[in-house]
Design a protein around this motif. Sequence first.
Motif, PDB file in Angstrom:
ATOM      1  N   LYS A   1       0.854  -1.180   0.000  1.00 54.92           N
ATOM      2  CA  LYS A   1       0.000   0.000   0.000  1.00 54.92           C
ATOM      3  C   LYS A   1       0.894   1.235   0.000  1.00 54.92           C
ATOM      4  CE  LYS A   1      -3.657   1.990   2.866  1.00 54.92           C
ATOM      5  NZ  LYS A   1      -4.412   1.757   4.109  1.00 54.92           N
ATOM      6  N   VAL A   2       0.750   2.098  -1.003  1.00 56.87           N
ATOM      7  CA  VAL A   2       1.515   3.344  -1.064  1.00 56.87           C
ATOM      8  C   VAL A   2       0.698   4.418  -0.369  1.00 56.87           C
ATOM      9  CG1 VAL A   2       2.565   5.073  -2.564  1.00 56.87           C
ATOM     10  CG2 VAL A   2       2.616   2.658  -3.224  1.00 56.87           C
ATOM     11  N   GLN A   3       1.316   5.056   0.616  1.00 58.05           N
ATOM     12  CA  GLN A   3       0.627   6.075   1.385  1.00 58.05           C
ATOM     13  C   GLN A   3       1.646   6.998   2.023  1.00 58.05           C
ATOM     14  OE1 GLN A   3      -1.071   3.076   3.986  1.00 58.05           O
ATOM     15  NE2 GLN A   3       0.000   3.972   5.722  1.00 58.05           N
ATOM     16  N   CYS A   4       1.196   8.105   2.560  1.00 57.00           N
ATOM     17  CA  CYS A   4       2.074   9.024   3.270  1.00 57.00           C
ATOM     18  C   CYS A   4       2.238   8.514   4.696  1.00 57.00           C
ATOM     19  CB  CYS A   4       1.460  10.421   3.269  1.00 57.00           C
ATOM     20  SG  CYS A   4       2.557  11.639   3.997  1.00 57.00           S
ATOM     21  N   LEU A   5       3.483   8.202   5.069  1.00 55.28           N
ATOM     22  CA  LEU A   5       3.771   7.716   6.414  1.00 55.28           C
ATOM     23  C   LEU A   5       4.337   8.858   7.246  1.00 55.28           C
ATOM     24  CD1 LEU A   5       5.532   4.330   5.484  1.00 55.28           C
ATOM     25  CD2 LEU A   5       3.173   4.662   6.243  1.00 55.28           C
ATOM     26  N   PRO A   6       3.943   8.952   8.516  1.00 57.54           N
ATOM     27  CA  PRO A   6       4.453  10.032   9.359  1.00 57.54           C
ATOM     28  C   PRO A   6       5.945   9.882   9.680  1.00 57.54           C
ATOM     29  CG  PRO A   6       3.001   8.595  10.599  1.00 57.54           C
ATOM     30  CD  PRO A   6       2.945   8.135   9.185  1.00 57.54           C
ATOM     31  N   SER A   7       6.416   8.675   9.667  1.00 58.71           N
ATOM     32  CA  SER A   7       7.845   8.413   9.858  1.00 58.71           C
ATOM     33  C   SER A   7       8.145   7.094   9.172  1.00 58.71           C
ATOM     34  CB  SER A   7       8.210   8.348  11.348  1.00 58.71           C
ATOM     35  OG  SER A   7       7.536   7.288  11.972  1.00 58.71           O
ATOM     36  N   ALA A   8       9.376   6.901   8.778  1.00 56.01           N
ATOM     37  CA  ALA A   8       9.852   5.695   8.090  1.00 56.01           C
ATOM     38  C   ALA A   8       9.543   5.775   6.594  1.00 56.01           C
ATOM     39  CB  ALA A   8       9.264   4.415   8.667  1.00 56.01           C
ATOM     40  N   ASP A   9      10.343   5.052   5.840  1.00 55.47           N
ATOM     41  CA  ASP A   9      10.108   4.936   4.402  1.00 55.47           C
ATOM     42  C   ASP A   9       9.169   3.772   4.114  1.00 55.47           C
ATOM     43  OD1 ASP A   9      11.781   7.064   3.473  1.00 55.47           O
ATOM     44  OD2 ASP A   9      13.506   5.844   4.021  1.00 55.47           O
ATOM     45  N   TYR A  10       9.199   2.780   5.000  1.00 57.99           N
ATOM     46  CA  TYR A  10       8.336   1.604   4.867  1.00 57.99           C
ATOM     47  C   TYR A  10       7.823   1.232   6.244  1.00 57.99           C
ATOM     48  CZ  TYR A  10      11.099   1.328   0.629  1.00 57.99           C
ATOM     49  OH  TYR A  10      11.724   1.644  -0.537  1.00 57.99           O
ATOM     50  N   ALA A  11       6.598   0.749   6.300  1.00 62.39           N
ATOM     51  CA  ALA A  11       6.031   0.224   7.536  1.00 62.39           C
ATOM     52  C   ALA A  11       5.600  -1.206   7.258  1.00 62.39           C
ATOM     53  CB  ALA A  11       4.845   1.054   7.991  1.00 62.39           C
ATOM     54  N   VAL A  12       6.020  -2.107   8.106  1.00 59.58           N
ATOM     55  CA  VAL A  12       5.599  -3.502   7.996  1.00 59.58           C
ATOM     56  C   VAL A  12       4.584  -3.699   9.108  1.00 59.58           C
ATOM     57  CG1 VAL A  12       6.306  -5.909   7.942  1.00 59.58           C
ATOM     58  CG2 VAL A  12       7.874  -4.145   7.101  1.00 59.58           C
ATOM     59  N   GLY A  13       3.323  -3.728   8.704  1.00 57.74           N
ATOM     60  CA  GLY A  13       2.260  -3.760   9.700  1.00 57.74           C
ATOM     61  C   GLY A  13       2.298  -2.466  10.508  1.00 57.74           C
TER      62      GLY A  13
ATOM     63  N   TRP B   1       5.857 -11.446  17.132  1.00 58.33           N
ATOM     64  CA  TRP B   1       5.057 -10.332  16.643  1.00 58.33           C
ATOM     65  C   TRP B   1       3.666 -10.818  16.271  1.00 58.33           C
ATOM     66  CZ3 TRP B   1       9.460  -8.688  12.885  1.00 58.33           C
ATOM     67  CH2 TRP B   1      10.502  -8.123  13.614  1.00 58.33           C
ATOM     68  N   GLY B   2       3.609 -11.942  15.555  1.00 59.94           N
ATOM     69  CA  GLY B   2       2.371 -12.617  15.234  1.00 59.94           C
ATOM     70  C   GLY B   2       1.269 -11.790  14.619  1.00 59.94           C
ATOM     71  N   GLN B   3       1.601 -10.802  13.801  1.00 56.76           N
ATOM     72  CA  GLN B   3       0.560 -10.033  13.125  1.00 56.76           C
ATOM     73  C   GLN B   3       0.117 -10.782  11.874  1.00 56.76           C
ATOM     74  OE1 GLN B   3       1.702  -5.992  12.324  1.00 56.76           O
ATOM     75  NE2 GLN B   3       1.077  -5.365  14.363  1.00 56.76           N
ATOM     76  N   ARG B   4      -1.163 -10.837  11.642  1.00 58.86           N
ATOM     77  CA  ARG B   4      -1.708 -11.513  10.470  1.00 58.86           C
ATOM     78  C   ARG B   4      -2.045 -10.507   9.383  1.00 58.86           C
ATOM     79  NH1 ARG B   4       0.380 -15.709  11.650  1.00 58.86           N
ATOM     80  NH2 ARG B   4      -0.527 -17.110  13.143  1.00 58.86           N
ATOM     81  N   ASN B   5      -2.033 -10.969   8.137  1.00 58.60           N
ATOM     82  CA  ASN B   5      -2.421 -10.141   6.992  1.00 58.60           C
ATOM     83  C   ASN B   5      -1.724  -8.781   7.009  1.00 58.60           C
ATOM     84  OD1 ASN B   5      -4.235 -12.174   6.159  1.00 58.60           O
ATOM     85  ND2 ASN B   5      -5.703 -11.430   7.662  1.00 58.60           N
ATOM     86  N   VAL B   6      -0.425  -8.818   7.124  1.00 63.45           N
ATOM     87  CA  VAL B   6       0.367  -7.600   7.225  1.00 63.45           C
ATOM     88  C   VAL B   6       0.577  -6.975   5.854  1.00 63.45           C
ATOM     89  CG1 VAL B   6       2.637  -6.685   7.858  1.00 63.45           C
ATOM     90  CG2 VAL B   6       1.551  -8.426   9.279  1.00 63.45           C
ATOM     91  N   GLU B   7       0.277  -5.684   5.754  1.00 62.86           N
ATOM     92  CA  GLU B   7       0.566  -4.927   4.538  1.00 62.86           C
ATOM     93  C   GLU B   7       1.931  -4.289   4.674  1.00 62.86           C
ATOM     94  OE1 GLU B   7      -2.391  -1.891   4.047  1.00 62.86           O
ATOM     95  OE2 GLU B   7      -3.450  -3.084   2.553  1.00 62.86           O
ATOM     96  N   LEU B   8       2.584  -4.096   3.566  1.00 62.98           N
ATOM     97  CA  LEU B   8       3.815  -3.320   3.532  1.00 62.98           C
ATOM     98  C   LEU B   8       3.445  -1.945   3.028  1.00 62.98           C
ATOM     99  CD1 LEU B   8       6.920  -3.075   3.670  1.00 62.98           C
ATOM    100  CD2 LEU B   8       6.946  -3.737   1.272  1.00 62.98           C
ATOM    101  N   GLY B   9       3.572  -0.941   3.876  1.00 60.88           N
ATOM    102  CA  GLY B   9       3.292   0.435   3.472  1.00 60.88           C
ATOM    103  C   GLY B   9       4.561   1.087   2.981  1.00 60.88           C
ATOM    104  N   THR B  10       4.491   1.802   1.870  1.00 58.99           N
ATOM    105  CA  THR B  10       5.640   2.557   1.385  1.00 58.99           C
ATOM    106  C   THR B  10       5.274   4.023   1.373  1.00 58.99           C
ATOM    107  OG1 THR B  10       5.153   2.536  -0.980  1.00 58.99           O
ATOM    108  CG2 THR B  10       6.257   0.613  -0.094  1.00 58.99           C
ATOM    109  N   ALA B  11       6.220   4.850   1.791  1.00 60.21           N
ATOM    110  CA  ALA B  11       5.976   6.285   1.849  1.00 60.21           C
ATOM    111  C   ALA B  11       5.912   6.851   0.443  1.00 60.21           C
ATOM    112  CB  ALA B  11       7.078   6.968   2.647  1.00 60.21           C
ATOM    113  N   SER B  12       5.149   7.910   0.279  1.00 57.96           N
ATOM    114  CA  SER B  12       5.034   8.533  -1.032  1.00 57.96           C
ATOM    115  C   SER B  12       4.892  10.033  -0.869  1.00 57.96           C
ATOM    116  CB  SER B  12       3.809   7.988  -1.757  1.00 57.96           C
ATOM    117  OG  SER B  12       3.634   8.648  -2.975  1.00 57.96           O
ATOM    118  N   MET B  13       5.719  10.774  -1.605  1.00 57.68           N
ATOM    119  CA  MET B  13       5.580  12.233  -1.716  1.00 57.68           C
ATOM    120  C   MET B  13       6.025  12.641  -3.102  1.00 57.68           C
ATOM    121  SD  MET B  13       6.577  13.650   2.045  1.00 57.68           S
ATOM    122  CE  MET B  13       6.179  15.354   1.790  1.00 57.68           C
ATOM    123  N   SER B  14       6.261  13.922  -3.295  1.00 55.11           N
ATOM    124  CA  SER B  14       6.495  14.385  -4.656  1.00 55.11           C
ATOM    125  C   SER B  14       7.945  14.398  -5.108  1.00 55.11           C
ATOM    126  CB  SER B  14       5.923  15.795  -4.802  1.00 55.11           C
ATOM    127  OG  SER B  14       6.566  16.648  -3.889  1.00 55.11           O
TER     128      SER B  14
END
Length: 163
Positions: free
Chosen positions: A21-33, A146-159
């Motif tokens: 999922k590409v989205q604006c993250l408040p911190s980090a370039d990628y979020a795993v769950g 950690w045991g999180q299920r159905n984890v999305e990988l979020g990637t930061a996106s800006m211009s």
Amino acid sequence: REKPPSLVELIRRVVGQNNTKVQCLPSADYAVGTILGVERKKVGNLVSSMVLVRGTTTELWDQLRRCQSRYSHVVLLVEGELLATPDPATCLADSRHRKVPYMSVQATIAKAELEGVVVLWTNDQQETAMILKWLRTAVQQPSSGWGQRNVELGTASMSSERS
């Protein structure tokens, strides 16, 4: 924050379109769950981000601290090659001479690890995508703690591209 389109597409191919999922993250370039933040730095950018800003901290530490305040686990993913030079006041970052001592970079990496940041090195974007896939898989394993299920990988996106 933005990843070059080629990297985003590579991550989607490796990790899976439905798992990214590409989205604006408040911190980090990628979020795993919701528990793992990944700050990605190309080695040249790592060296540049070690320069003091605001007189007391560096861009790198500012970014890592923000990640640590948001995620229970933080990875600093460094992409590229860092080499010592005969001149102790410089280093080679991806074949470019930089006026930062090699040992200063190594000391920064050691400090990050001592402060709980996991530091991983990759050679290129392909390896980076594979590591992100592995991290996503690891976070979902019950044995990881950690045991999180159905984890999305979020990637930061800006211009503008930043790495």
